[in-house]
Motif scaffolding. Sequence first.
Motif, mmCIF file in Angstrom:
data_model
loop_
_atom_site.group_PDB
_atom_site.id
_atom_site.type_symbol
_atom_site.label_atom_id
_atom_site.label_comp_id
_atom_site.label_asym_id
_atom_site.label_seq_id
_atom_site.Cartn_x
_atom_site.Cartn_y
_atom_site.Cartn_z
ATOM 1 N N ASP A 94 0.797 -1.231 0.000
ATOM 2 C CA ASP A 94 0.000 0.000 0.000
ATOM 3 C C ASP A 94 0.829 1.280 0.000
ATOM 4 O O ASP A 94 0.289 2.350 -0.274
ATOM 5 C CB ASP A 94 -0.956 0.015 1.204
ATOM 6 C CG ASP A 94 -2.036 -1.042 1.072
ATOM 7 O OD1 ASP A 94 -2.277 -1.523 -0.048
ATOM 8 O OD2 ASP A 94 -2.637 -1.386 2.108
ATOM 9 N N GLU A 95 2.109 1.198 0.316
ATOM 10 C CA GLU A 95 2.951 2.404 0.302
ATOM 11 C C GLU A 95 3.322 2.829 -1.121
ATOM 12 O O GLU A 95 3.762 3.946 -1.341
ATOM 13 C CB GLU A 95 4.241 2.187 1.110
ATOM 14 C CG GLU A 95 4.035 2.117 2.613
ATOM 15 C CD GLU A 95 3.504 0.766 3.079
ATOM 16 O OE1 GLU A 95 4.030 -0.273 2.636
ATOM 17 O OE2 GLU A 95 2.536 0.759 3.862
ATOM 18 N N GLN A 96 3.148 1.916 -2.083
ATOM 19 C CA GLN A 96 3.476 2.229 -3.478
ATOM 20 C C GLN A 96 2.374 3.106 -4.071
ATOM 21 O O GLN A 96 1.222 3.046 -3.648
ATOM 22 C CB GLN A 96 3.637 0.949 -4.289
ATOM 23 C CG GLN A 96 4.763 0.058 -3.807
ATOM 24 C CD GLN A 96 6.091 0.782 -3.768
ATOM 25 O OE1 GLN A 96 6.474 1.457 -4.723
ATOM 26 N NE2 GLN A 96 6.801 0.672 -2.657
#
Length: 190
Positions: A94-96
């Motif tokens: 999810d950090e991408q």
Amino acid sequence: MTKNTMPDFNEVTRVLESASLMVGAAEFHGVLAGLICAGVKLDATSWEAPFNDLVNEGFGLPAEVKKLATELYSTICVQLTDGNMAFTLLLPDDEQPLDERAEAMAQWAQSFLVGFGMMQSKLNQAPENIQELITDIRDISQVSLDFEQEDEESEIAFSEVSEYLRIGALLCFNEFGQPLTPIKDKPTLH
């Protein structure tokens, strides 16, 4: 990696790139999931030939990639057969950026269909809901999921589509999948 946990997306990418394979992590996982959900025999080796055909033009895989593929295969089998609906797609975390995750999801869907199509020749005999599901997955694989901004609404849409793919794979496996064949140990010589 435990038998029920996906490896890190970036680690799979690293292994594939180091072997100069022209397949991404999401595609690698999607092909395997497609083969399994379409009914490849769930034993130690039945998946290897069709998988090699699809990801490496029929050639065997380099040792590190084969080890990774075998681990992924085992994980997917456990996730699909354990009855807990634990199956997950291998996508960037999810950090991408959302665009990267959406592109990987579309690649996963396309690769799932490739693997599925290689093994499943009786789709026209499947229940209508499964045929519609495959059409939906095809549509997802062809859509450019270009999010102009990363907002809560776009994140929700991404989550809903990825959940639809996850449940769709489970439904396909329930329709066409094979029972898990235990790997027999070789007899011990005394």
